[in-house]
Design a protein around this motif. Structure first.
Motif, short mmCIF file in Angstrom:
data_model
loop_
_atom_site.label_atom_id
_atom_site.label_comp_id
_atom_site.label_asym_id
_atom_site.label_seq_id
_atom_site.Cartn_x
_atom_site.Cartn_y
_atom_site.Cartn_z
N LEU A 1 0.65 -1.12 0.02
CA LEU A 1 -0.04 -0.08 -0.19
C LEU A 1 0.94 1.31 -0.03
O LEU A 1 0.66 2.30 -0.68
CB LEU A 1 -0.93 -0.03 1.29
N ALA A 2 1.93 1.46 0.79
CA ALA A 2 2.92 2.48 0.90
C ALA A 2 3.45 2.53 -0.51
O ALA A 2 3.54 3.76 -1.00
CB ALA A 2 3.83 2.19 1.96
N ALA A 3 3.91 1.40 -1.04
CA ALA A 3 4.55 1.57 -2.50
C ALA A 3 3.61 2.17 -3.67
O ALA A 3 3.70 3.02 -4.38
CB ALA A 3 5.11 0.16 -2.59
N TYR A 4 2.27 1.47 -3.32
CA TYR A 4 1.23 1.98 -4.33
C TYR A 4 1.12 3.45 -4.24
O TYR A 4 0.65 4.21 -5.16
CB TYR A 4 -0.21 1.36 -3.97
N ARG A 5 0.76 4.02 -3.15
CA ARG A 5 0.70 5.52 -2.83
C ARG A 5 1.81 6.42 -3.35
O ARG A 5 1.58 7.52 -3.95
CB ARG A 5 0.16 5.71 -1.40
N THR A 6 3.01 5.69 -3.04
CA THR A 6 4.08 6.49 -3.51
C THR A 6 4.09 6.57 -5.26
O THR A 6 4.28 7.69 -5.69
CB THR A 6 5.44 6.09 -3.15
N ARG A 7 3.70 5.78 -5.76
CA ARG A 7 3.68 5.69 -7.17
C ARG A 7 2.70 6.31 -7.78
O ARG A 7 2.75 7.32 -8.52
CB ARG A 7 3.35 4.11 -7.77
N TYR A 8 1.58 6.15 -7.05
CA TYR A 8 0.29 7.51 -7.32
C TYR A 8 0.62 8.73 -7.29
O TYR A 8 0.41 9.58 -8.29
CB TYR A 8 -0.89 6.95 -6.35
N GLN A 9 1.37 9.21 -6.19
CA GLN A 9 1.57 10.43 -6.01
C GLN A 9 2.75 11.15 -7.00
O GLN A 9 2.62 12.10 -7.50
CB GLN A 9 2.02 10.53 -4.49
N GLN A 10 3.70 10.04 -7.51
CA GLN A 10 4.61 10.66 -8.25
C GLN A 10 3.88 10.62 -9.66
O GLN A 10 4.33 11.66 -10.41
CB GLN A 10 5.86 9.27 -8.59
N GLU A 11 2.98 9.84 -9.92
CA GLU A 11 2.33 9.75 -11.27
C GLU A 11 1.48 11.20 -11.41
O GLU A 11 1.34 11.71 -12.44
CB GLU A 11 1.40 8.63 -11.65
N ALA A 12 0.72 11.45 -10.29
CA ALA A 12 -0.03 12.59 -10.22
C ALA A 12 0.68 13.78 -10.37
O ALA A 12 0.20 14.96 -10.61
CB ALA A 12 -0.79 12.47 -9.04
N SER A 13 1.86 13.81 -9.74
CA SER A 13 2.57 14.98 -9.85
C SER A 13 3.29 15.56 -11.06
O SER A 13 3.91 16.60 -11.52
CB SER A 13 3.89 15.26 -8.79
N ARG A 14 3.14 14.55 -12.02
CA ARG A 14 3.89 14.56 -13.32
C ARG A 14 3.27 15.48 -14.35
O ARG A 14 1.95 15.65 -14.31
CB ARG A 14 4.17 13.41 -14.08
#
Length: 320
Positions: free
Chosen positions: A307-320
């Motif tokens: 879940l932590a890894a998923y949220r990190t990926r989501y935040q990275q993708e959202a900030s692009r």
């Protein structure tokens, strides 16, 4: 260094059952076994449905074969130390790491100091009427008392034979009511200290008193003190506690929750190390329960990390 999901310390019924539950959930499991099971001198395991009378080492061999079919490993050796973070070092110097530990090291029977007794323990010197009482039914049974607990023990063996003698040995004098209970069941009582055993053709034939008198007997019952094999756990802050019956110390054990979880995060126990009264079948059941509890704990950890890894990926993708 090899890293496992779970290292199981102790390869008896509890350890193998716990390891099997984990291996069936595709966990990487290592069982470290010193190879000195408590019940090794016994002819057979009893009160284990479907395996009654099976030699102890044969039962363990079957368990190992089943376990290895699921990909778990079994390694012969003794654990020398466990460091925080669960780095487990063996006596031969090899070391492994684990995410969780299941400790099933059992207990040590401390026997009365009577010459010849230890050599016959598990044969015609017994302690548990449920484990081996049927095998000495109708024989001349002696119960050697080292505490008031022997009064309970002698009544149990009286259910199995009409010829039962209580040797008071080092136990306190029975109360007036206790004398009546013994008389009511036809249990003979012998005062004086036991000095040794008489052996005929590799069988007990009598009990020798300090006076030199020999009382004919065919089997003996004793009450050992049960001491948890828990030295390796002391390094991690888990100390055995005493189990009392009144003022008498029955033995020591590692306290745990019903699922085997200890007060130290990441460590579970099962079998005789935490339950002095456990027989083979109940030790196996406790190992299974502990294995299931460990698996659920690992699932929670795996999911939280995902879940932590998923949220990190989501935040990275959202900030692009």
């Amino acid at each position: 260094m090899d890293k496992y999901d779970v290292v199981v310390i102790g390869g008896g019924a509890a350890g193998l059952a716990g390891a099997q539950a984990l291996a069936r959930f595709r966990r990487r499991v290592l069982v470290i076994d010193a190879g000195n099971p408590r019940n090794a001198p016994a002819d057979g395991v009893h009160n284990y449905l479907g395996h009654d009378g099976r030699p102890p080492r044969e039962l363990l061999a079957i368990g190992r074969e089943e376990l290895e079919r699921y990909g778990a490993e079994v390694r012969q050796g003794e654990v020398q130390s466990i460091e925080p973070g669960f780095r487990v070092t063996l006596a031969d110097g090899t070391a492994v790491e684990a995410r969780r530990l299941l400790v099933t090291t059992g207990l040590q029977d401390e026997l009365p100091d009577i010459p010849g007794l230890a050599e016959r323990f598990g044969r015609d010197v017994l302690h548990c009427p449920y484990c081996h009482g049927w095998e000495v039914r109708d024989q001349a049974i002696g119960v050697i008392a080292t505490s008031a607990m022997a009064l309970h023990q002698v009544e149990m063996f009286r259910q199995l034979s009409d010829d039962v003698t209580l040797f008071l040995h080092t136990a306190p004098e029975p109360s007036e009511e206790d004398w009546e209970r013994l008389a009511a069941r036809g249990i003979s009582v012998v005062t004086g200290k036991v000095e040794g055993l008489e052996i005929t053709e590799d069988r007990i034939s009598g009990v020798r008193l300090s006076t030199g008198q020999v009382i004919p007997r065919q089997a003996l019952a004793i009450a050992p003190r049960f001491t948890a094999r828990a030295d390796v756990l002391k390094q991690l802050g888990l100390e055995p506690v005493q189990m009392l019956a009144g003022d008498y110390v029955i033995g020591s054990y590692i306290p745990a929750e019903p699922d085997g979880r200890t007060s130290v995060p990441g460590i579970w126990v099962a079998g005789n190390v935490s339950d002095l009264r456990a027989q083979v079948i109940s030790s196996a059941a406790a190992g299974l329960g502990a294995g299931a509890s460990i698996n659920m704990d690992l699932i929670a950890e795996d999911t939280n990390e995902a879940l932590a890894a998923y949220r990190t990926r989501y935040q990275q993708e959202a900030s692009r």
